[in-house]
Design a protein around this motif. Sequence first.
Motif, PDB file in Angstrom:
ATOM      1  N   ALA A 102       0.821  -1.211   0.000  1.00  0.00           N
ATOM      2  CA  ALA A 102       0.000   0.000   0.000  1.00  0.00           C
ATOM      3  C   ALA A 102       0.853   1.258   0.000  1.00  0.00           C
ATOM      4  CB  ALA A 102      -0.949  -0.014   1.192  1.00  0.00           C
ATOM      5  N   ARG A 103       1.949   1.255   0.737  1.00  0.00           N
ATOM      6  CA  ARG A 103       2.802   2.447   0.800  1.00  0.00           C
ATOM      7  C   ARG A 103       3.377   2.779  -0.579  1.00  0.00           C
ATOM      8  NH1 ARG A 103       3.400   7.211   1.738  1.00  0.00           N
ATOM      9  NH2 ARG A 103       5.486   7.963   2.144  1.00  0.00           N
ATOM     10  N   SER A 104       3.777   1.766  -1.316  1.00  0.00           N
ATOM     11  CA  SER A 104       4.307   1.999  -2.667  1.00  0.00           C
ATOM     12  C   SER A 104       3.244   2.586  -3.584  1.00  0.00           C
ATOM     13  CB  SER A 104       4.838   0.693  -3.263  1.00  0.00           C
ATOM     14  OG  SER A 104       5.979   0.265  -2.577  1.00  0.00           O
ATOM     15  N   VAL A 105       2.028   2.059  -3.473  1.00  0.00           N
ATOM     16  CA  VAL A 105       0.936   2.567  -4.302  1.00  0.00           C
ATOM     17  C   VAL A 105       0.616   4.007  -3.914  1.00  0.00           C
ATOM     18  CG1 VAL A 105      -1.481   2.242  -4.949  1.00  0.00           C
ATOM     19  CG2 VAL A 105       0.013   0.254  -4.686  1.00  0.00           C
ATOM     20  N   ASP A 106       0.613   4.290  -2.611  1.00  0.00           N
ATOM     21  CA  ASP A 106       0.386   5.666  -2.153  1.00  0.00           C
ATOM     22  C   ASP A 106       1.457   6.607  -2.705  1.00  0.00           C
ATOM     23  OD1 ASP A 106      -1.859   4.971  -0.714  1.00  0.00           O
ATOM     24  OD2 ASP A 106      -0.824   4.905   1.231  1.00  0.00           O
ATOM     25  N   GLN A 107       2.708   6.172  -2.660  1.00  0.00           N
ATOM     26  CA  GLN A 107       3.800   7.002  -3.168  1.00  0.00           C
ATOM     27  C   GLN A 107       3.657   7.241  -4.667  1.00  0.00           C
ATOM     28  OE1 GLN A 107       7.175   4.723  -1.834  1.00  0.00           O
ATOM     29  NE2 GLN A 107       7.429   5.973   0.000  1.00  0.00           N
TER      30      GLN A 107
END
Length: 95
Positions: free
Chosen positions: A77-82
Amino acid sequence: MKFTDAVQMLLALGQETRLTVFRLIVRRGDTGIYPSQIAEDLGLAPATLSFHLKELQRARLVSVERQSRKLLYRPRARSVDQLMEFLLSNCCGGK
């Protein structure tokens, strides 16, 4: 996020089968999903699925956890948010 990281993620998602696999993984969220379930749901051959999962993992869009003899895939999720932040950072004059 570096420009090259964003390009790698977008290239991974720019392929129809990988995008479909990724969307299925995202739907499962933190619960995760096993490759056998993905193959069954999407009707993919194991070798084909393995190739696409490796590409998603290489692009840091999914994480994989070994559970005994099985692999469990989850969205990062963090990668997608970034990625979304990177894409929208210049949107609408900063508003």
